[in-house]
Design a protein around this motif. Structure first.
Motif, short mmCIF file in Angstrom:
data_model
loop_
_atom_site.label_atom_id
_atom_site.label_comp_id
_atom_site.label_asym_id
_atom_site.label_seq_id
_atom_site.Cartn_x
_atom_site.Cartn_y
_atom_site.Cartn_z
N LEU A 112 99.57 -32.46 -30.04
CA LEU A 112 98.35 -33.28 -30.17
C LEU A 112 98.35 -34.02 -31.50
O LEU A 112 97.97 -35.18 -31.57
N ARG A 113 98.81 -33.34 -32.56
CA ARG A 113 98.85 -34.01 -33.86
C ARG A 113 99.88 -35.13 -33.83
O ARG A 113 99.61 -36.24 -34.28
N ALA A 114 101.05 -34.82 -33.27
CA ALA A 114 102.13 -35.82 -33.23
C ALA A 114 101.69 -37.06 -32.47
O ALA A 114 102.06 -38.18 -32.82
N ALA A 124 104.12 -21.56 -36.96
CA ALA A 124 103.72 -20.17 -36.82
C ALA A 124 102.20 -20.09 -36.81
O ALA A 124 101.62 -19.03 -36.71
N GLU A 125 101.57 -21.24 -36.92
CA GLU A 125 100.13 -21.27 -37.09
C GLU A 125 99.45 -21.84 -35.86
O GLU A 125 98.41 -21.38 -35.44
N GLU A 126 100.08 -22.87 -35.31
CA GLU A 126 99.48 -23.53 -34.16
C GLU A 126 100.43 -23.42 -32.98
O GLU A 126 101.64 -23.24 -33.16
N ILE A 177 108.57 -25.11 -42.07
CA ILE A 177 107.99 -23.83 -41.67
C ILE A 177 106.51 -23.87 -41.99
O ILE A 177 106.11 -23.93 -43.15
N ASP A 178 105.70 -23.88 -40.96
CA ASP A 178 104.26 -24.10 -41.11
C ASP A 178 103.52 -22.90 -40.51
O ASP A 178 103.38 -22.81 -39.31
N SER A 179 103.09 -21.94 -41.21
CA SER A 179 103.15 -21.84 -42.66
C SER A 179 103.83 -20.54 -43.04
O SER A 179 103.98 -19.66 -42.20
N LYS A 197 98.73 -31.06 -44.85
CA LYS A 197 100.11 -30.58 -45.04
C LYS A 197 100.93 -30.72 -43.76
O LYS A 197 102.06 -31.20 -43.77
N SER A 198 100.33 -30.30 -42.64
CA SER A 198 101.05 -30.38 -41.38
C SER A 198 101.32 -31.84 -41.02
O SER A 198 102.38 -32.18 -40.50
N THR A 199 100.34 -32.70 -41.31
CA THR A 199 100.50 -34.12 -40.99
C THR A 199 101.66 -34.71 -41.80
O THR A 199 102.53 -35.38 -41.25
MG MG Z 1 98.45 -27.08 -40.91
#
Ligand code: MG
Ligand code: TYD
Length: 454
Positions: A136-138, A127-129, A174-176, A104-106
């Motif tokens: 890092l994901r980006a 709000a999660e990471e 908005i995650d999550s 989902k975040s990806t």
């Molecule tokens: Mg996520």
């Protein structure tokens, strides 16, 4: 600041109480009492019941209502745009639900990066990471567009709302929704009351400032109570991200869409550098399909698109009573029904065998058209005879009736055309066979069962 009072309301019967109770005093249900911001404005005793507090408005004729032109924001991800019904509508609230780790975040980061590249104002609320984790994901995603996404790592709802008001993005992720926290409610983040409050407040601001908001929500396998299910009525669009974390294929499906159809589904593959749209899913699944006993190709429909997937079955002698029925990618009860019909009308009794049925690639098929593929795959596994006769795997579709008849399903023509595209002919389907027995005869041929020691 004085703390606003809260009340506790039973979500089953609406009974209100000043304290939380494990069991509702009104209806006796357990675990239904949730916290809400109160108090409800009750009319003062003695006031006239005929006078309401609000001012009256004049109703207008529907034909005089100005239908708003929805200029859609394209996410730059074709499959996602299709599922949304042609892109994001400004001011709409979209909920993306899915199990943790599904992507989902990806997906949302990729959508933000594309919109940013198209010159739109975007914002990622994590709000999660931490912001570092989001970075890092980006970095893993293709190109460096994702690194220019403005991000705030914040869990307080009011800070996020104030940021939205100041930044006025066109698209905000908005995650999550389960990790944002509204300080006025005493319950923990992720509880039903918090999730509802957060979504409600975000919606108000999104509609007022015409911000398209993608709300990310986790659903547990059991679809837990505090999961985003409670938001489905509130948001404009609910997307379900499905697939298994260990597999590469994932599907995004709309289960509610105020601005488009709910028939569409998009197929993605998780790669090292993000999610990639799979445009030729049928070709891949057909290529990978085996010709071994226990395998059938199903002409399925993913929304309005035909998709060829392989259904596999394994039948082995059981030592358990009752024997095992292990199903992946299909409805368990539906498979049980097919096995019963197969026993009663197809002459293939499986009462003493374990049966395993799987849709290859982590795809989930939820339609009655899959019945025949399950029946043929199981029959082929039980008899240890490969289906069909040629080099190509056997394709089929159709619904099974309880009396052993084969019933037609929607979009027969499209399914046949898709099978023909890959040279899978003739297809075993309701147009050619009226009963399961006739379909079995045609698919298994008159070859005798191969007696082989397992
Ligand atoms: Mg996520
Ligand atoms: P993530 O989007 O964080 O899942 P969710 O937000 O739904 O919990 O990513 C899910 C998994 O995908 C994670 O285990 C890492 C993996 N992944 C890749 O394989 N390739 C990639 O490019 C990215 C960003 C993640």
């Amino acid at each position: 600041m004085p703390r606003p009072s809260v009340i506790f309301v039973c979500s089953a019967c609406g009974h209100e109480s000043p304290r939380w109770e494990g069991r509702c005093a009104g209806c006796g249900e357990w675990n239904t009492v949730v916290e809400e911001r109160g108090p409800r404005t009750a009319s003062a005793p003695g006031s006239s019941p005929r006078r309401s507090a609000g001012a009256a408005v004049k109703p207008v004729l529907l034909e005089e209502v100005q239908a708003a032109e929805h200029a859609r924001l394209s996410t730059g991800i074709g499959e996602l745009d299709t599922v949304l019904g042609g892109g994001l509508v400004p001011g709409s609230l979209v909920l993306i639900g899915g199990a943790p780790g599904i992507g989902k975040s990806t997906l949302t980061t990729m959508a933000l990066a594309n919109l940013l590249a198209a010159g739109r104002r975007t914002l990622y609320v994590s709000a999660e990471e931490s912001a570092a984790q989001v970075r890092l994901r980006a970095e893993r995603l293709d190109g460096d567009g994702a690194l220019r996404i403005p991000v705030v790592a914040e869990t307080d709802l009011h800070t996020v709302l104030a940021t939205l008001e100041q930044e006025r993005p066109e698209l905000c992720v908005i995650d999550s929704v389960q990790t944002l926290h509204c300080a006025e409610l005493s319950s923990a983040a992720g509880s039903v009351a918090q999730v509802r409050e957060v979504a409600g407040q975000v919606m108000r601001i999104a509609k007022a400032l015409r911000i398209a908001v993608l709300l990310v929500g986790h659903v547990t396998k059991e679809g837990s109570l505090a999961g985003p299910r409670v938001l489905e009525h509130l948001v404009d669009c609910v997307l379900q991200f499905e697939g298994e974390r260990e597999r590469t294929y994932r599907t995004v499906r709309a289960i509610k869409n105020r601005f488009g159809s709910t028939n569409e589904a998009g197929v993605f593959e998780m790669r090292d550098d993000g999610l990639v749209e799979v445009l030729d899913a049928s070709a891949r699944f057909v290529d990978e399909a085996t010709r071994a006993p226990g395998s059938a190709v199903l002409c399925a429909m993913e929304g309005s698109r035909p998709l060829l997937v392989e259904v596999q079955a394994l039948v082995s002698p059981s030592e358990l009573v009752p024997p095992r029925r292990v199903v992946a990618g299909l409805d368990r009860n539906r498979v049980a029904l097919v096995l019963a019909v197969l026993g009663r009308h197809g002459g293939i009794g499986l009462g003493a065998s374990d049966v395993f049925v799987n849709v290859v690639g982590g795809v989930r098929v939820d339609e009655p058209g899959a019945d025949l593929a399950v029946a043929l795959a199981v029959a082929s596994a039980a008899k240890r005879v490969a289906l069909g006769s040629g080099e190509r795997p056997l394709a089929c579709f159709g619904e099974l009736g309880l009396t052993g008849e084969l019933r037609s399903v929607a979009h027969g023509e499209r399914r046949l055309t898709e099978a023909a595209k890959f040279g899978l002919e003739p297809v075993v389907e309701p147009g050619r066979h009226r009963t399961l027995r006739s379909a079995l005869q045609s698919a298994l041929g008159d070859s005798r069962p191969v007696a082989r020691v397992a």
